[in-house]
Write an enzyme that holds these catalytic residues in place. Sequence first.
Site, short mmCIF file in Angstrom:
data_model
loop_
_atom_site.label_atom_id
_atom_site.label_comp_id
_atom_site.label_asym_id
_atom_site.label_seq_id
_atom_site.Cartn_x
_atom_site.Cartn_y
_atom_site.Cartn_z
N HIS A 34 0.83 -1.19 0.00
CA HIS A 34 0.00 0.00 0.00
C HIS A 34 0.88 1.25 0.00
O HIS A 34 2.08 1.19 0.24
CB HIS A 34 -0.93 0.03 1.22
N LYS A 76 -0.67 4.85 4.46
CA LYS A 76 -1.60 3.93 5.13
C LYS A 76 -1.15 3.70 6.56
O LYS A 76 0.02 3.42 6.83
CB LYS A 76 -1.69 2.61 4.37
#
Length: 251
Positions: free
Chosen positions: A144, A148
């Site tokens: 990600h 995040k």
Amino acid sequence: MLKIIVHGLGRLGRSVCELANNDTNGDYEVVAGMDATPNYNLDLPVFSDLASCDVDADVVVDCSVATAVRGLVSHAIAKKMPLVICTTALDDGTIGEIHNATKQIPIFLSANMSLGIHIMSRLSQMAAKMLDGTGFDIEIIEKHHGGKLDAPSGTANMLASSIMDTLGGGRELIYDRSGRRQRRDGHEIGMHAIRGGSIVGEHTVLFAGNGETLEITHNASSREIYAQGILRAAKLVATKPAGLYGMDDLL
């Protein structure tokens, strides 16, 4: 037309607003937003919470952070508002409150709103069951963007839980091997989180055998796929009686 309130106006929340208000069929309209820091250049009223929101709507979709969900659930019960909750990293207490709330209002809950991820979960369960006892090791890798907050992702945890449920227990999740100087145990499921750049989301379940590997991978190139799933879920849950709903209900 389904009237929607978006709780949490970060990347995903803004994507839901954009997709809904650009819907060519006119099926959706975002009528209000909620955010603790309402400093967004959006053409809609923004409130600090649901209790202070005086705009009529059919459903609230949650794209916020884990710590904001309990308050949202309480206010939704008071206003008898259906909810779509896609925030991850919820603690056990919050999940318990969500389950209790489903006795009074309909709630759609999923760690990932992508239909592709849901199919991936099913395929991973099938592979795990078929390969159980054949010596294949299981590892889960997720990637990600650098912003995040939670690691591993809620989706990675969901994939791991579905595989463990399929195998009937006896598996251990291993998040870090840096302090372990030993051979890999056949009952381990390794969890690996990669963070960097602008990666929207990539998840892989790796089945590693003797001389061969099998990988099941889902790659999200746009947050729009999650927004699409959220709008489908909102349309579903707005018509349902009190209860708990998930991706299986969309399929």
